[in-house]
Design an enzyme around this catalytic site. Sequence first.
Site, mmCIF file in Angstrom:
data_model
loop_
_atom_site.group_PDB
_atom_site.id
_atom_site.type_symbol
_atom_site.label_atom_id
_atom_site.label_comp_id
_atom_site.label_asym_id
_atom_site.label_seq_id
_atom_site.Cartn_x
_atom_site.Cartn_y
_atom_site.Cartn_z
ATOM 1 N N ASP A 61 2.634 10.902 -1.098
ATOM 2 C CA ASP A 61 1.611 10.146 -0.370
ATOM 3 C C ASP A 61 1.546 10.554 1.106
ATOM 4 O O ASP A 61 1.149 9.761 1.951
ATOM 5 C CB ASP A 61 1.891 8.639 -0.451
ATOM 6 C CG ASP A 61 1.603 8.062 -1.831
ATOM 7 O OD1 ASP A 61 1.171 8.807 -2.731
ATOM 8 O OD2 ASP A 61 1.822 6.847 -2.006
ATOM 9 N N HIS B 286 9.111 9.246 -2.429
ATOM 10 C CA HIS B 286 9.418 8.048 -1.624
ATOM 11 C C HIS B 286 9.605 6.860 -2.551
ATOM 12 O O HIS B 286 9.439 6.968 -3.758
ATOM 13 C CB HIS B 286 8.354 7.807 -0.558
ATOM 14 C CG HIS B 286 6.986 7.449 -1.076
ATOM 15 N ND1 HIS B 286 6.218 8.319 -1.817
ATOM 16 C CD2 HIS B 286 6.245 6.321 -0.957
ATOM 17 C CE1 HIS B 286 5.062 7.734 -2.115
ATOM 18 N NE2 HIS B 286 5.067 6.523 -1.609
ATOM 19 N N ASP C 105 5.074 2.615 -7.513
ATOM 20 C CA ASP C 105 4.193 3.429 -8.365
ATOM 21 C C ASP C 105 4.664 4.882 -8.447
ATOM 22 O O ASP C 105 4.063 5.693 -9.146
ATOM 23 C CB ASP C 105 2.730 3.342 -7.898
ATOM 24 C CG ASP C 105 2.519 3.792 -6.458
ATOM 25 O OD1 ASP C 105 3.305 3.388 -5.574
ATOM 26 O OD2 ASP C 105 1.568 4.553 -6.207
ATOM 27 N N HIS C 106 5.758 5.195 -7.747
ATOM 28 C CA HIS C 106 6.336 6.547 -7.786
ATOM 29 C C HIS C 106 7.705 6.581 -8.459
ATOM 30 O O HIS C 106 8.197 7.661 -8.788
ATOM 31 C CB HIS C 106 6.455 7.114 -6.362
ATOM 32 C CG HIS C 106 5.134 7.188 -5.650
ATOM 33 N ND1 HIS C 106 4.528 8.376 -5.343
ATOM 34 C CD2 HIS C 106 4.294 6.210 -5.222
ATOM 35 C CE1 HIS C 106 3.370 8.130 -4.738
ATOM 36 N NE2 HIS C 106 3.212 6.829 -4.662
ATOM 37 N N HIS D 59 8.149 3.848 -3.089
ATOM 38 C CA HIS D 59 7.164 2.886 -3.602
ATOM 39 C C HIS D 59 7.180 2.832 -5.139
ATOM 40 O O HIS D 59 7.359 3.850 -5.805
ATOM 41 C CB HIS D 59 5.763 3.216 -3.087
ATOM 42 C CG HIS D 59 5.594 2.888 -1.628
ATOM 43 N ND1 HIS D 59 4.636 3.467 -0.830
ATOM 44 C CD2 HIS D 59 6.279 2.027 -0.825
ATOM 45 C CE1 HIS D 59 4.740 2.980 0.405
ATOM 46 N NE2 HIS D 59 5.724 2.111 0.434
ATOM 47 N N HIS E 142 -2.118 10.833 -5.625
ATOM 48 C CA HIS E 142 -3.231 9.924 -5.928
ATOM 49 C C HIS E 142 -4.577 10.646 -5.977
ATOM 50 O O HIS E 142 -4.816 11.599 -5.237
ATOM 51 C CB HIS E 142 -3.329 8.801 -4.885
ATOM 52 C CG HIS E 142 -2.203 7.822 -4.942
ATOM 53 N ND1 HIS E 142 -2.188 6.755 -5.806
ATOM 54 C CD2 HIS E 142 -1.031 7.773 -4.261
ATOM 55 C CE1 HIS E 142 -1.063 6.072 -5.640
ATOM 56 N NE2 HIS E 142 -0.330 6.667 -4.702
ATOM 57 N N HIS F 77 4.172 7.752 6.114
ATOM 58 C CA HIS F 77 3.807 6.776 5.076
ATOM 59 C C HIS F 77 5.004 5.847 4.846
ATOM 60 O O HIS F 77 4.864 4.619 4.835
ATOM 61 C CB HIS F 77 3.441 7.529 3.799
ATOM 62 C CG HIS F 77 3.068 6.661 2.640
ATOM 63 N ND1 HIS F 77 1.955 5.848 2.625
ATOM 64 C CD2 HIS F 77 3.670 6.472 1.430
ATOM 65 C CE1 HIS F 77 1.887 5.213 1.458
ATOM 66 N NE2 HIS F 77 2.913 5.568 0.718
HETATM 67 ZN ZN ZN Z 1 1.561 5.983 -4.014
HETATM 68 FE FE FE Z 2 3.242 5.231 -1.477
#
Ligand code: ZN
Ligand code: FE
Length: 254
Positions: free
Chosen positions: A132, A55, A59-60, A57, A170, A113
Amino acid sequence: MLEILQLPILKDNYVYLIHDPESGETAAVDPGLAQPVLDAISQKNWPLNYIFNTHHHWDHVDGNLELKQKTGCKIIAGQGDYNRIPGIDIGVNDNDTLSLGKHSIKIMATPGHTLHHIVYYFPGQQKLFCGDTLFVMGCGRLFEGSAEQMWQSLQKLKALPAATQIYCTHEYTQSNGQFALTVEPDNVQLQQKMRAVNQLRANHQPTVPSTIAQELTTNPFFREDSTSLQKTIGMINKTPVQIFAEIRRLKDNF
Ligand code: ZN
Ligand code: FE
């Protein structure tokens, strides 16, 4: 057999390198940073053929462009995220099939999410890279999708073979488990799992991967049909989606 390398990055993210020794093909799942991936592939002497994003975001995906520029890898993500994933080459949809060497990969859409979240399932290897959507004893927060959508997505994952290994992005396991115990304090398997998790974390070891079998007995978001859980949270005689939504609400406020 695939070789999986788990790279801890940022505060509590994992990037996975999936390597097929036979063909040499290698993919990075959700590289939130480029450098740890570059270091790992150079140490292993692996190429980087693909990035698999779950996805959009940051941090990905924040390592995407640098990795693409330095390795020439192809970036794969959900078609619906075409305009918000940096460097995307191939947009995929629910039930599409990819491959890494001879290993086939099934794409499953898991909105909740985010709306275009996807997971990468290797049926032959019984491995699931679920970003996530599903965490060990938890699930992702509902940033874009509805409780109904997330519940449907989790039903699909719940139906995978029990031995399937769960590689989530995570390390949230310990706090997820602490919450799980508040909604199902008498769950003996959950208590046992938490003892093992606390020990692993005390030794700075990862608690991921888990398995579908373990999640079925310990993850509250897989357990809305537990009468004891329903009693504890005051949700007897509600629909599965209503119970799921209430567990999610309680977790958001935990
Ligand atoms: Zn994440
Ligand atoms: Fe995320």
